[in-house]
Each structure stands twice: as structure tokens, then as C-alpha cells.
Design an enzyme around this catalytic site. Structure first.
Site, PDB file in Angstrom:
ATOM      1  N   ASP A  67      -8.922  46.886  33.731  1.00 11.21           N
ATOM      2  CA  ASP A  67      -8.734  45.542  32.852  1.00 11.21           C
ATOM      3  C   ASP A  67      -8.144  44.360  32.678  1.00 11.21           C
ATOM      4  O   ASP A  67      -7.596  43.853  33.973  1.00 11.21           O
ATOM      5  CB  ASP A  67      -7.812  46.520  31.959  1.00 11.21           C
ATOM      6  N   ASN A 136       1.742  56.538  26.590  1.00  6.04           N
ATOM      7  CA  ASN A 136       1.206  57.162  25.243  1.00  6.04           C
ATOM      8  C   ASN A 136      -0.159  58.076  25.912  1.00  6.04           C
ATOM      9  O   ASN A 136      -1.216  58.554  25.101  1.00  6.04           O
ATOM     10  CB  ASN A 136       0.913  56.195  24.324  1.00  6.04           C
ATOM     11  N   HIS A 138      -1.870  56.420  27.749  1.00  2.36           N
ATOM     12  CA  HIS A 138      -3.431  55.836  28.018  1.00  2.36           C
ATOM     13  C   HIS A 138      -3.513  55.711  29.976  1.00  2.36           C
ATOM     14  O   HIS A 138      -3.261  55.691  30.783  1.00  2.36           O
ATOM     15  CB  HIS A 138      -3.474  54.251  27.698  1.00  2.36           C
ATOM     16  N   GLU A 143      -6.314  53.826  24.498  1.00  2.00           N
ATOM     17  CA  GLU A 143      -5.476  53.943  23.887  1.00  2.00           C
ATOM     18  C   GLU A 143      -5.575  55.677  23.314  1.00  2.00           C
ATOM     19  O   GLU A 143      -6.697  55.504  23.280  1.00  2.00           O
ATOM     20  CB  GLU A 143      -4.645  52.899  22.959  1.00  2.00           C
TER      21      GLU A 143
HETATM   22  P1  PGA Z   1       3.435  50.410  35.052  1.00  2.00           P
HETATM   23  O1  PGA Z   1       2.283  51.349  33.844  1.00  2.00           O
HETATM   24  O2  PGA Z   1       2.986  50.889  36.199  1.00  2.00           O
HETATM   25  O3  PGA Z   1       3.630  49.697  34.720  1.00  2.00           O
HETATM   26  O4  PGA Z   1       3.641  52.052  34.083  1.00  2.00           O
HETATM   27  C1  PGA Z   1       0.785  52.635  34.309  1.00  2.00           C
HETATM   28  C2  PGA Z   1       0.075  51.636  32.692  1.00  2.00           C
HETATM   29  O5  PGA Z   1      -0.024  51.355  31.502  1.00  2.00           O
HETATM   30  O6  PGA Z   1      -0.799  52.530  33.038  1.00  2.00           O
END
Ligand code: PGA
Length: 253
Positions: A67, A136, A138, A143
Site C-alpha cells: 500500500d 482493527n 486490517h 479496513e
Molecule cells: P504496525 O502496523 O506494524 O505499525 O503495527 C501494522 C498494520 O497496520 O498493518
């Protein structure tokens, strides 16, 4: 599905890097799916060390990232392209022309989604996809939703995600509200998926994702159906799952 408990963040990172390097040793022209965020930084540091020591050679690998923030160009220090350059690509012997991240600066969002899907198609199957997980549930920026996404989409970030990601920005208002994200179907089509998680704040969602219903309200839950899924989480992230379903955890001592 294999769920492996790591002692701590450093142990998780070493184990993840070991799996990625084994993939590249066994198939030097691997297509690697890569992720950004706080979680993979330690894994990338290990891979850099292994590459510098001559233990793994990335010169024939190609990479696709999950992304990118919409509106941020490659030169923007907060962009995921910059993140990848700084945390991995500039320190290993990969050919930069073989590294792909969506173009956040493309204002033609439909066109950018089609362009990135075209790149994925040309790449062929991703051999190993590295993933983090959002609080959450994702994966990439997919999302919670009413259905699982397919191809690359321009997505609106949820408040949860903005809250989690504001630590990388000066203030929450600076976090972009939109992103380009590879779709769940594309992510799922990788031969093997390696999901890493660390920290107490991931404990609840990790448990729900891998012991609960498979539902688009918890995007990561779809990974339960993948035949080559490896989850590596540190003790904190694993703390809830290990209570609910110890039989799923390989080294649940
Ligand atoms: P993080 O993010 O590694 O910064 O916890 C993980 C994600 O949002 O996929």
C-alpha cells in the site's frame, strides 16, 4: 495455519527474517510481497545484516508493496516508498527497478488501481507475502468492511488506523485520509503468507482473527483459509490467543 510464539519483538524479527531469507535462498528470483509499519522494521534490520554478511542475495528478487498513502509522492519522507527505501531497499543488493509500491501521487485513482493490478499480474504469483495486522484487523489498508476486496482500491482510512499511525507523523491531522491498497484477493493469492505481530495492543485482534468467524468485519480472519499461513507473534500479542486456543499455538509453553 501455523502459529508460532516468539519470546519478544527481537525473536519475532529473527524468526521472520529467517523465513524470508530461506525463501530467497531456495528461490533466488522470488517475488516478495512487503509491508510497512512498525512491526517489520526489526525483520528488515535482520535481513540487511544477513545481506551484508553474504548470507542472502536479493539481486534477483522482485518486490511488491501492499500500500501507499494517497497524496504522498516517493520523495515524501512519510511515504511508504521512502519507508521501504530507508528501512530496506537502500541497504541491500536489490535492483531498485524491481521494487514496486503504488504511486500515491497519481491523482487518477482508477488509473492507479488498474496500473498497480497490471504490475501484480505481470509479476505473477507472490512467493512470500509479509503482513502486519492493524488493531482493527486490517491487512494492508483493507479496513473492516461488508465484503472482502479483490483488486487494488483507493480506500478511506478508519479513525482507528489514523490513531494508530499518527505516531509516525507530527500530529494526527497530518495522517493522510486515503490510501491505495492491494486487495484481499490479491494478498490471498500469495503462495505463502507470513503475518507478524508484536505488542499488547494486538492481542485482542490477533485472537479474534484466528479463532473467530471468518468475516470482512475482521479482514485478517480470511487468512484462516490460506493453506500456507504462518503467524509469528511475540508473547504480548499472543497473550489472548494462547488462553483461548492453546492448541493452535506451536510452542505454547
Ligand atoms: P504496525 O502496523 O506494524 O505499525 O503495527 C501494522 C498494520 O497496520 O498493518
Amino acid at each position: 495455519m501455523r502459529i508460532i510464539r516468539a519470546k519478544d519483538y527481537s525473536d519475532m524479527s529473527r524468526k521472520a527474517a529467517g523465513i524470508i531469507s530461506a525463501q530467497v535462498i531456495l528461490k533466488p528470483d522470488s517475488v516478495l510481497g512487503l509491508a510497512t509499519g512498525g512491526t517489520p522494521i526489526g525483520t528488515y534490520q535482520r535481513l540487511i545484516e544477513m545481506n551484508k554478511n553474504g548470507d542472502v542475495d536479493f539481486s534477483n528478487c522482485r518486490t511488491v508493496n501492499l500500500d501507499e498513502y494517497a497524496g504522498l509522492g516517493p520523495e515524501d519522507p512519510q511515504s511508504y516508498r521512502s519507508f521501504m527505501n530507508e528501512n530496506l531497499f537502500h541497504h541491500i543488493n536489490i535492483d531498485m527497478a524491481n521494487t514496486y509500491v503504488p504511486d500515491g501521487k497519481n491523482i487518477d485513482s482508477e488509473g492507479e488501481c488498474r496500473r498497480y493490478d497490471g504490475i501484480l499480474k505481470k509479476m505473477g504469483t507472490v512467493d512470500l507475502q509479509l503482513l502486519g495486522i492493524g488493531v482493527n484487523g486490517h491487512i494492508a489498508f483493507n479496513e473492516p468492511a461488508k465484503s472482502f476486496s479483490k483488486g487494488t482500491q483507493k480506500v478511506t482510512l478508519t479513525q482507528d488506523t489514523i490513531e494508530s499511525n499518527k505516531r509516525f507523523f507530527e500530529k494526527a491531522e497530518d495522517v493522510p485520509r486515503y490510501a491505495y491498497s492491494m486487495g484481499i484477493k490479491s494478498i490471498f493469492s500469495a503462495k505463502r503468507i507470513l503475518l507478524i505481530a508484536a505488542g499488547k495492543e494486538k492481542a485482542k485482534i490477533l485472537c479474534r482473527s484466528f479463532t473467530g468467524e471468518i468475516e470482512p468485519a475482521v479482514p485478517a480472519s480470511v487468512l484462516q483459509m490460506h493453506s500456507e499461513l504462518i503467524v509469528i507473534a511475540d508473547k504480548d500479542a499472543m497473550s489472548e490467543l494462547i488462553n483461548v486456543a492453546p492448541e493452535l499455538v506451536e510452542n505454547a509453553h
